[in-house]
Design an enzyme around this catalytic site. Structure first.
Site, PDB file in Angstrom:
ATOM      1  NE  ARG A 164      -3.087   9.517   6.127  1.00  0.00           N
ATOM      2  CZ  ARG A 164      -2.866   9.680   4.825  1.00  0.00           C
ATOM      3  NH1 ARG A 164      -3.164  10.838   4.253  1.00  0.00           N
ATOM      4  NH2 ARG A 164      -2.387   8.702   4.098  1.00  0.00           N
ATOM      5  CB  SER A 238       1.011   5.203   7.376  1.00  0.00           C
ATOM      6  OG  SER A 238       0.971   4.938   6.010  1.00  0.00           O
ATOM      7  CD  GLU A 334      -1.767   8.032   9.221  1.00  0.00           C
ATOM      8  OE1 GLU A 334      -2.840   7.440   9.040  1.00  0.00           O
ATOM      9  OE2 GLU A 334      -0.824   8.016   8.407  1.00  0.00           O
TER      10      GLU A 334
HETATM   11  N1  EPU Z   1       9.592   3.761   0.589  1.00  0.00           N
HETATM   12  C1  EPU Z   1      10.747   3.079   0.880  1.00  0.00           C
HETATM   13  N2  EPU Z   1      10.699   2.041   1.757  1.00  0.00           N
HETATM   14  C2  EPU Z   1       9.548   1.638   2.339  1.00  0.00           C
HETATM   15  C3  EPU Z   1       8.372   2.336   2.056  1.00  0.00           C
HETATM   16  C4  EPU Z   1       8.401   3.393   1.175  1.00  0.00           C
HETATM   17  O1  EPU Z   1      11.816   3.401   0.364  1.00  0.00           O
HETATM   18  O2  EPU Z   1       9.592   0.679   3.107  1.00  0.00           O
HETATM   19  C5  EPU Z   1       9.647   4.885  -0.384  1.00  0.00           C
HETATM   20  C6  EPU Z   1       9.589   4.430  -1.824  1.00  0.00           C
HETATM   21  O3  EPU Z   1      10.432   5.247  -2.572  1.00  0.00           O
HETATM   22  C7  EPU Z   1       8.177   4.726  -2.245  1.00  0.00           C
HETATM   23  C8  EPU Z   1       7.845   5.943  -1.411  1.00  0.00           C
HETATM   24  O4  EPU Z   1       8.534   5.727  -0.182  1.00  0.00           O
HETATM   25  O5  EPU Z   1       8.085   5.010  -3.597  1.00  0.00           O
HETATM   26  C9  EPU Z   1       6.391   6.124  -1.131  1.00  0.00           C
HETATM   27  O6  EPU Z   1       5.862   4.908  -0.617  1.00  0.00           O
HETATM   28  P1  EPU Z   1       4.302   4.574  -0.739  1.00  0.00           P
HETATM   29  O7  EPU Z   1       3.818   4.800  -2.112  1.00  0.00           O
HETATM   30  O8  EPU Z   1       4.067   3.221  -0.160  1.00  0.00           O
HETATM   31  O9  EPU Z   1       3.608   5.675   0.132  1.00  0.00           O
HETATM   32  P2  EPU Z   1       3.939   6.266   1.562  1.00  0.00           P
HETATM   33  O10 EPU Z   1       4.326   7.674   1.414  1.00  0.00           O
HETATM   34  O11 EPU Z   1       4.861   5.364   2.311  1.00  0.00           O
HETATM   35  C10 EPU Z   1       1.548   7.216   1.914  1.00  0.00           C
HETATM   36  C11 EPU Z   1       0.418   7.131   2.895  1.00  0.00           C
HETATM   37  C12 EPU Z   1      -0.330   5.821   2.753  1.00  0.00           C
HETATM   38  C13 EPU Z   1      -0.858   5.730   1.338  1.00  0.00           C
HETATM   39  C14 EPU Z   1       0.317   5.825   0.362  1.00  0.00           C
HETATM   40  C15 EPU Z   1      -0.134   5.879  -1.060  1.00  0.00           C
HETATM   41  C16 EPU Z   1       1.093   8.471   4.786  1.00  0.00           C
HETATM   42  C17 EPU Z   1       1.553   8.476   6.204  1.00  0.00           C
HETATM   43  N3  EPU Z   1       0.913   7.268   4.241  1.00  0.00           N
HETATM   44  O12 EPU Z   1       2.487   6.207   2.253  1.00  0.00           O
HETATM   45  O13 EPU Z   1      -1.435   5.885   3.624  1.00  0.00           O
HETATM   46  O14 EPU Z   1      -1.541   4.509   1.134  1.00  0.00           O
HETATM   47  O15 EPU Z   1       1.048   7.060   0.610  1.00  0.00           O
HETATM   48  O16 EPU Z   1      -0.672   7.123  -1.332  1.00  0.00           O
HETATM   49  O17 EPU Z   1       0.906   9.528   4.204  1.00  0.00           O
HETATM   50  C18 EPU Z   1      -2.178   5.340   5.809  1.00  0.00           C
HETATM   51  O18 EPU Z   1      -2.280   6.544   6.018  1.00  0.00           O
HETATM   52  O19 EPU Z   1      -2.462   4.480   6.699  1.00  0.00           O
HETATM   53  C19 EPU Z   1      -1.668   4.874   4.536  1.00  0.00           C
HETATM   54  C20 EPU Z   1      -1.429   3.577   4.279  1.00  0.00           C
END
Ligand code: EPU
Length: 338
Positions: A164, A238, A334
């Protein structure tokens, strides 16, 4: 070209924050942009460039000239047996570009379906989702230097991409207006379904044979199931980055919090799911006034209607301090704060 005065930016930011811009103008070509930048009365006015407004939180009125990028157009500028080089105007909605690629069977951006924002923000942020980052398909971009008004080309290495991150958030911050981006897409797809949720969704969809469109659809389904649509609930995706920790620090945390979620990254660090950390601090589904933390994805802060940017910012401060107190991890935003 028309320079408007004192207009609300509410419809120009996906958080739906109602602040005013002192001056506002849109442009749909490089020439129009250069003309605006040359206007004698605005030479010394500071400038804020807006694309889709999907990565900004306004906490105050903008005492500047806000320039809304509406440069459109998608064209194939070069192709060979393996690749298609697609040049897109920075003002095009990112998902429109993804749809264009899916339709023409150009591979590489299908995992990035439905990300809010415009083409111009894609390199600035190095947008990413479901195992893919835009830097993987990025070829080059053109930008206008705000002071000199000259056109400059940035190659991939010039952009200094990180998680990012790019040079446009650091050394070149607010120096350039990105006018177009050229992507290098694959004619023969290399599917990336390593991210567990995609494989699961493809199974639910009953997909037997992978295709660019089935992956895009799987991503659309996943995003729709947990990310709020900015058209109905204000948000900027995010709000925080997933922190990257040395493995030793992660191992210590893992002993105390065995369920902590983290993945090794290519830098031999562990990327920790900030959503998990925030949820553990009890914020998921929290609401105070119209500012809140999304009930299906704690990493996303939301505006239920008339929250101010300051209310959302204050909520983010509270989240940062509770996560620091509980886990000793400092969350980084972010979203850009204005
Ligand atoms: N999780 C929780 N609680 C929550 C959210 C997430 O426990 O409320 C845990 C779960 O174990 C889940 C893991 O976190 O399996 C990962 O969650 P998720 O797949 O939703 O991905 P993320 O790491 O929270 C990142 C990106 C998103 C992107 C997703 C999918 C960043 C800051 N965010 O989120 O990007 O869509 O992966 O690849 O890296 C964005 O940048 O605006 C964005 C939405």
């Amino acid at each position: 070209m028309e320079i408007k005065e004192n207009i609300s930016l509410r419809k120009y930011n996906t958080f739906g924050i109602d602040v005013q811009a002192k001056y506002f103008a849109s442009f749909d070509s490089i020439e129009q942009l250069q003309d605006i930048l040359l206007l004698p009365n605005f030479q010394h006015e500071s400038k804020l460039i807006l694309g889709g407004g999907s990565n900004i939180l306004f906490t105050k009125n903008v005492a500047a000239l806000v320039l809304k990028n509406e440069i459109s157009g998608i064209e194939v500028v070069e192709e060979d047996d393996q690749f298609v080089f697609l040049k897109a105007g920075a003002g095009i909605a990112w998902h429109e570009l993804v749809k264009y690629c899916v339709h023409h069977q150009y591979a590489g951006v299908e995992n990035l379906a439905l990300i809010p924002g415009n083409v111009g923000a894609s390199p600035m942020q190095n947008i990413g989702a479901y195992g893919v980052e835009v830097k993987e398909v990025f070829h080059s971009l053109e930008a206008i230097h705000i002071n000199s008004k000259e056109k400059v080309v940035f190659t991939k290495s010039d952009c200094e991409f990180g998680y990012r991150e790019s040079v446009f958030k650091h050394a070149q911050r607010n120096q350039f207006v990105i006018t177009s981006v050229t992507y290098r897409l694959l004619k023969k797809p290399k599917y990336n379904i390593a991210y567990g949720a995609i494989a699961k969704e493809l199974e639910v969809m009953g997909v037997q044979e992978l295709s660019i469109s089935s992956i895009a659809q799987a991503v659309i389904n996943i995003r729709n199931s947990k990310l709020p649509n900015p058209e109905s609930i204000g948000n900027a995706g995010s709000f925080f980055k997933n922190p990257e920790l040395p493995k030793t620090q992660f191992d210590v945390l893992k002993m105390e919090f065995p369920d902590i979620v983290g993945y090794m990254n290519e830098m031999d660090k562990v990327k920790v799911a900030a959503g998990w950390l925030i949820e553990q601090c009890g914020w998921k589904g929290y609401r105070k006034g119209d500012a809140g933390c999304h009930d299906k994805q704690a990493l996303v802060l939301v505006n239920f209607g008339h929250a101010t940017g300051t209310e959302i910012h204050n909520l983010s401060e509270e989240i940062i301090s509770t996560v620091t107190a509980k886990f000793g991890i400092l969350l980084e935003r972010e979203v850009n704060i204005f």
